[in-house]
Write an enzyme that holds these catalytic residues in place. Sequence first.
Site, PDB file in Angstrom:
ATOM      1  N   ARG A  89      -1.175  26.350  35.976  1.00 52.96           N
ATOM      2  CA  ARG A  89      -2.119  27.142  35.203  1.00 52.96           C
ATOM      3  C   ARG A  89      -2.959  27.987  36.161  1.00 52.96           C
ATOM      4  O   ARG A  89      -3.625  27.451  37.054  1.00 52.96           O
ATOM      5  CB  ARG A  89      -3.030  26.220  34.380  1.00 52.96           C
ATOM      6  CG  ARG A  89      -4.031  27.012  33.559  1.00 52.96           C
ATOM      7  CD  ARG A  89      -5.087  26.148  32.902  1.00 52.96           C
ATOM      8  NE  ARG A  89      -6.166  27.037  32.461  1.00 52.96           N
ATOM      9  CZ  ARG A  89      -7.432  26.713  32.412  1.00 52.96           C
ATOM     10  NH1 ARG A  89      -7.836  25.499  32.775  1.00 52.96           N
ATOM     11  NH2 ARG A  89      -8.324  27.588  32.009  1.00 52.96           N
ATOM     12  N   HIS A 134     -10.969  33.873  32.933  1.00 60.57           N
ATOM     13  CA  HIS A 134     -11.594  32.716  33.565  1.00 60.57           C
ATOM     14  C   HIS A 134     -12.820  33.202  34.339  1.00 60.57           C
ATOM     15  O   HIS A 134     -12.901  33.071  35.549  1.00 60.57           O
ATOM     16  CB  HIS A 134     -10.608  31.981  34.471  1.00 60.57           C
ATOM     17  CG  HIS A 134     -11.000  30.569  34.770  1.00 60.57           C
ATOM     18  ND1 HIS A 134     -10.120  29.506  34.677  1.00 60.57           N
ATOM     19  CD2 HIS A 134     -12.182  30.022  35.157  1.00 60.57           C
ATOM     20  CE1 HIS A 134     -10.739  28.382  35.013  1.00 60.57           C
ATOM     21  NE2 HIS A 134     -11.997  28.679  35.320  1.00 60.57           N
ATOM     22  N   GLU A 179     -13.235  27.773  28.789  1.00 64.11           N
ATOM     23  CA  GLU A 179     -14.538  27.142  28.622  1.00 64.11           C
ATOM     24  C   GLU A 179     -15.613  28.093  28.089  1.00 64.11           C
ATOM     25  O   GLU A 179     -16.588  28.408  28.780  1.00 64.11           O
ATOM     26  CB  GLU A 179     -15.004  26.495  29.928  1.00 64.11           C
ATOM     27  CG  GLU A 179     -14.092  25.381  30.406  1.00 64.11           C
ATOM     28  CD  GLU A 179     -14.679  24.599  31.577  1.00 64.11           C
ATOM     29  OE1 GLU A 179     -15.813  24.919  32.011  1.00 64.11           O
ATOM     30  OE2 GLU A 179     -14.019  23.658  32.051  1.00 64.11           O
ATOM     31  N   ASN A 319     -10.335  20.732  28.563  1.00 59.74           N
ATOM     32  CA  ASN A 319     -10.834  20.391  29.898  1.00 59.74           C
ATOM     33  C   ASN A 319     -11.841  19.256  29.755  1.00 59.74           C
ATOM     34  O   ASN A 319     -12.755  19.347  28.940  1.00 59.74           O
ATOM     35  CB  ASN A 319     -11.559  21.577  30.549  1.00 59.74           C
ATOM     36  CG  ASN A 319     -10.629  22.715  30.915  1.00 59.74           C
ATOM     37  OD1 ASN A 319      -9.415  22.631  30.759  1.00 59.74           O
ATOM     38  ND2 ASN A 319     -11.204  23.800  31.404  1.00 59.74           N
ATOM     39  N   TYR A 321     -13.840  15.775  32.129  1.00 62.17           N
ATOM     40  CA  TYR A 321     -14.001  15.153  33.440  1.00 62.17           C
ATOM     41  C   TYR A 321     -14.703  13.795  33.417  1.00 62.17           C
ATOM     42  O   TYR A 321     -14.377  12.929  34.212  1.00 62.17           O
ATOM     43  CB  TYR A 321     -14.793  16.094  34.363  1.00 62.17           C
ATOM     44  CG  TYR A 321     -14.017  17.307  34.810  1.00 62.17           C
ATOM     45  CD1 TYR A 321     -13.305  17.313  36.008  1.00 62.17           C
ATOM     46  CD2 TYR A 321     -13.978  18.454  34.035  1.00 62.17           C
ATOM     47  CE1 TYR A 321     -12.584  18.420  36.415  1.00 62.17           C
ATOM     48  CE2 TYR A 321     -13.267  19.574  34.426  1.00 62.17           C
ATOM     49  CZ  TYR A 321     -12.569  19.554  35.619  1.00 62.17           C
ATOM     50  OH  TYR A 321     -11.855  20.657  36.011  1.00 62.17           O
ATOM     51  N   GLU A 376      -7.498  20.744  32.301  1.00 59.75           N
ATOM     52  CA  GLU A 376      -8.235  20.414  33.525  1.00 59.75           C
ATOM     53  C   GLU A 376      -8.712  18.978  33.447  1.00 59.75           C
ATOM     54  O   GLU A 376      -9.255  18.543  32.432  1.00 59.75           O
ATOM     55  CB  GLU A 376      -9.464  21.310  33.732  1.00 59.75           C
ATOM     56  CG  GLU A 376      -9.189  22.719  34.168  1.00 59.75           C
ATOM     57  CD  GLU A 376     -10.476  23.498  34.438  1.00 59.75           C
ATOM     58  OE1 GLU A 376     -11.505  22.878  34.780  1.00 59.75           O
ATOM     59  OE2 GLU A 376     -10.456  24.731  34.288  1.00 59.75           O
TER      60      GLU A 376
END
Length: 467
Positions: A89, A134, A179, A319, A321, A376
Amino acid sequence: MVMKLCLLFFILASSQAARYIPKNLWFGTATASYQIEGAWNESGKGENIWDKFLHDANRDQNGDVTCDSYHKWQEDIENLKKLNVNHYRFSISWPRILPDGTLKSINQEGIDYYYNLIQGLIEAGIEPMVTLYHWDMPVHISELGGFLNPQFIDYFEDYARLVYQEYGPYVRYWLTFNEPYSICNGGYGAGQTAPGLNLIGDGIYQCSYVLLKAHARGYRIYDEEFRPKYNGKVGIVLNINWFEPASNTTADSDARERLLQFQLGWWANPVFNGNWPQIMIDRIANRSSREGFARSRLPQFTQEEIDYINGTHDFFALNTYKTYVAENTEYNITDPSYWFDVGVTWTNLTYYPEGFRKLINFVNDRYRPESIIITENGLQTTDYLNDTDRITYIKGYINSLLDAIEEDKINVFGYTVWSLMDNFEWGSYDSRFGLINVNFTDSNRTRTWKDSGYWFKNILETRILDV
């Protein structure tokens, strides 16, 4: 050889059991143009908002050179091939192909760069997964108002159509925006990221209103003009961490739900269900009225706009985390603020990969996507090669992902590590997410594999996860 033997010992010592990874589950890595390419003013590229934002602030660290992938893209492909990834990506820099963001001037050198990159990936057996935006908006488009200006939608349409025309025959997976929560919150609300506007009470919502319509335009263009020829798929990348309530009280449980809606539902609800989440509509309208506004600070979609945005997805790109603990924190009426609208505070929960599985279930149950891809996921560290902490992190998250696929029967078709290599993390080189180290003090930007890179390569070769 010594490093590889040490890594093998680590894997064997930590392994209590093994899980087989389905052959049809894609694995890949991700990067973004501003974070890796460098060559900020070479070969006809125009200035983007991050160039201007950091140069104007005289920041020592910026993306002027970073990983120098503009010149080292072939080496990057070789590393991707050695990793055995299924997909890569990356994002296209809008001002690299349209220097001022408009069709007035098309930069052929920029178009050729991405053509060569895409062809190189395909020749290496790697699926290119392309993000259109992005975060590196052309400065000219930003000076016209960026996401505060509805005309942005038309400029994005021109850019997207050009990209689809150039690369549509070769790219099957497209992502419109990365995002949007981070774009509007950081760049238009908190002023912490480019373009650095501090409009936390209203501009942040206008940003989302324009961005979602631009996403829909980008999707509809592909759907109507290019899907019949190329049969690709288009989505938008949404970011959210999982939240656990701070207590078993109704107030904290409601706060967790509210936070998920204000961070993820803000974007996912219009795209997958239609319109803003009702909790956002109600709370922002209520607080706006009490603050003395004549109307809600959250723009109202027309029914035509709701219908145009709703359904603009072929998959859910996620995404994520971390996991946090959410606590209800209601605020008195003062200056208008997104944070006061939300009314929640949160703290980080120590390593908790189980939250990943819960998040995947939440996304699947709430939005019912055809499929999900993790675009991500990774661990931030400092600069060292013996990154067994990253191995532990990724292993735990993949294990949780497999639980969601095998036990919960959720259709997740891919997992993407952020990042292929250390890069410029939006203000600093101190944060290291890469499977591969980049020496930023070396003019050659030498790449060196970390232990996590060898480990990741091994599980993709064997399709076995030691747990």
